[in-house]
Design a protein around this motif. Structure first.
Motif, short mmCIF file in Angstrom:
data_model
loop_
_atom_site.label_atom_id
_atom_site.label_comp_id
_atom_site.label_asym_id
_atom_site.label_seq_id
_atom_site.Cartn_x
_atom_site.Cartn_y
_atom_site.Cartn_z
N ILE A 193 15.10 121.71 105.65
CA ILE A 193 15.33 123.08 105.57
C ILE A 193 15.02 123.77 106.65
O ILE A 193 15.62 124.92 107.24
N GLU A 194 13.95 123.48 107.52
CA GLU A 194 13.26 123.98 108.73
C GLU A 194 14.41 123.98 109.72
O GLU A 194 14.64 124.85 110.58
N ARG A 195 14.98 122.64 109.78
CA ARG A 195 16.28 122.67 110.84
C ARG A 195 17.26 123.77 110.70
O ARG A 195 17.92 124.21 111.51
N TRP A 196 17.89 123.78 109.22
CA TRP A 196 18.71 124.67 108.84
C TRP A 196 18.51 126.12 109.36
O TRP A 196 19.45 126.86 109.69
N SER A 197 17.24 126.45 108.89
CA SER A 197 16.75 127.99 109.13
C SER A 197 16.78 128.13 110.55
O SER A 197 17.26 129.22 110.90
N ALA A 198 16.42 127.10 111.35
CA ALA A 198 16.59 127.56 112.77
C ALA A 198 17.69 127.47 113.48
O ALA A 198 18.24 128.50 114.25
N MET A 199 18.77 126.77 112.97
CA MET A 199 20.22 126.83 112.97
C MET A 199 20.64 128.35 112.89
O MET A 199 21.52 128.78 113.59
N ARG A 200 20.55 128.76 111.70
CA ARG A 200 20.89 129.90 111.09
C ARG A 200 20.73 131.03 112.07
O ARG A 200 21.10 132.15 112.13
N GLU A 201 19.33 130.91 112.31
CA GLU A 201 18.46 132.13 113.39
C GLU A 201 19.14 132.05 114.89
O GLU A 201 18.92 133.10 115.26
N ASN A 202 19.72 130.96 115.06
CA ASN A 202 20.13 130.91 116.46
C ASN A 202 21.76 130.75 116.55
O ASN A 202 22.21 130.40 117.48
N VAL A 203 22.61 130.81 115.36
CA VAL A 203 23.85 130.84 115.26
C VAL A 203 24.62 131.73 116.50
O VAL A 203 25.60 131.38 116.98
N PHE A 204 24.11 132.92 116.52
CA PHE A 204 24.75 133.78 117.50
C PHE A 204 24.80 133.29 119.06
O PHE A 204 25.82 133.51 119.73
N GLN A 205 24.00 132.33 119.22
CA GLN A 205 23.89 131.90 120.67
C GLN A 205 25.09 130.86 120.99
O GLN A 205 25.50 130.52 121.91
N HIS A 206 25.43 130.07 119.60
CA HIS A 206 26.28 128.85 120.09
C HIS A 206 27.75 129.10 119.25
O HIS A 206 28.53 128.22 119.18
N PHE A 207 28.16 130.37 118.65
CA PHE A 207 29.16 130.64 117.87
C PHE A 207 30.28 130.74 119.09
O PHE A 207 30.28 131.30 119.91
N LYS A 208 31.76 130.24 118.36
CA LYS A 208 32.85 130.25 119.36
C LYS A 208 33.90 130.37 118.28
O LYS A 208 34.05 130.18 117.24
N PHE A 209 34.86 131.30 118.85
CA PHE A 209 36.10 131.82 117.96
C PHE A 209 36.82 130.45 118.18
O PHE A 209 37.80 130.19 119.14
N THR A 210 36.95 129.71 117.01
CA THR A 210 37.98 128.56 117.02
C THR A 210 39.25 129.10 116.12
O THR A 210 39.26 130.25 115.72
N ARG A 211 40.38 128.28 116.11
CA ARG A 211 41.35 128.84 115.20
C ARG A 211 40.90 129.00 113.82
O ARG A 211 41.43 129.90 113.00
N ARG A 212 39.97 128.43 113.48
CA ARG A 212 39.57 128.09 111.92
C ARG A 212 38.69 129.64 111.75
O ARG A 212 38.79 130.44 110.85
N ALA A 213 37.88 129.70 112.74
CA ALA A 213 37.07 131.03 112.44
C ALA A 213 37.72 132.25 112.73
O ALA A 213 37.75 133.37 111.87
N THR A 214 38.72 132.14 113.40
CA THR A 214 39.75 133.34 113.88
C THR A 214 40.52 133.59 112.52
O THR A 214 40.55 134.90 112.39
N ARG A 215 40.93 132.70 111.93
CA ARG A 215 41.71 132.81 110.62
C ARG A 215 40.81 133.24 109.54
O ARG A 215 41.36 134.13 108.98
N GLN A 216 39.68 132.83 109.52
CA GLN A 216 38.93 133.43 108.39
C GLN A 216 38.27 135.00 108.64
O GLN A 216 38.47 135.53 107.86
N VAL A 217 38.09 135.50 109.90
CA VAL A 217 37.83 136.80 110.11
C VAL A 217 39.03 137.51 110.05
O VAL A 217 38.90 138.61 109.49
N VAL A 218 40.30 137.26 110.40
CA VAL A 218 41.28 137.91 110.06
C VAL A 218 41.72 137.83 108.51
O VAL A 218 41.89 139.09 108.12
N THR A 219 41.67 136.88 107.84
CA THR A 219 41.55 136.74 106.36
C THR A 219 40.66 137.73 105.73
O THR A 219 40.98 138.66 104.68
N TRP A 220 39.48 137.40 105.84
CA TRP A 220 38.46 138.17 105.07
C TRP A 220 38.13 139.51 105.75
O TRP A 220 37.48 140.37 104.86
N GLY A 221 38.52 139.54 106.93
CA GLY A 221 38.12 140.99 107.39
C GLY A 221 39.23 142.10 107.29
O GLY A 221 38.88 143.33 107.53
N LEU A 222 40.30 141.69 107.52
CA LEU A 222 41.47 142.54 107.44
C LEU A 222 42.42 142.38 106.23
O LEU A 222 42.62 143.53 105.79
#
Length: 88
Positions: free
Chosen positions: A17-46
């Motif tokens: 749980i501590e590792r997961w929490s640390a990962m969630r706190e720092n996700v913005f530092q390692h996020f990349k727009f992949t095809r899957r992430a872009t598809r989800q943003v377009v689907t759920w955001g637009l």
């Protein structure tokens, strides 16, 4: 209250749980727009909000719930249900 004081730990920490929490706190530092992430943003955001907005605008101001009687239409502009005739 819940913190450890003097070597006393009232709450047992789970390393997973501590590792997961640390990962969630720092996700913005390692996020990349992949095809899957872009598809989800377009689907759920637009697309999904666009569908909901289209449905809302289509049915907006079509129904009138105020003062309607049982059995009369809820559509705006339709005549009210006629009052039952009283027998004399």
């Amino acid at each position: 209250m819940a913190g450890g004081h003097g070597g006393f730990e009232p709450v047992k920490l789970d390393p997973a749980i501590e590792r997961w929490s640390a990962m969630r706190e720092n996700v913005f530092q390692h996020f990349k727009f992949t095809r899957r992430a872009t598809r989800q943003v377009v689907t759920w955001g637009l697309i999904v909000p666009g569908i909901i907005a289209t449905i809302a605008m289509t049915f907006d101001n079509q129904y009138d719930w105020a003062g309607k009687q049982r059995g009369s239409s809820l559509l705006k502009g339709t005549p009210a249900k006629p009052a039952p005739k009283e027998e004399e």
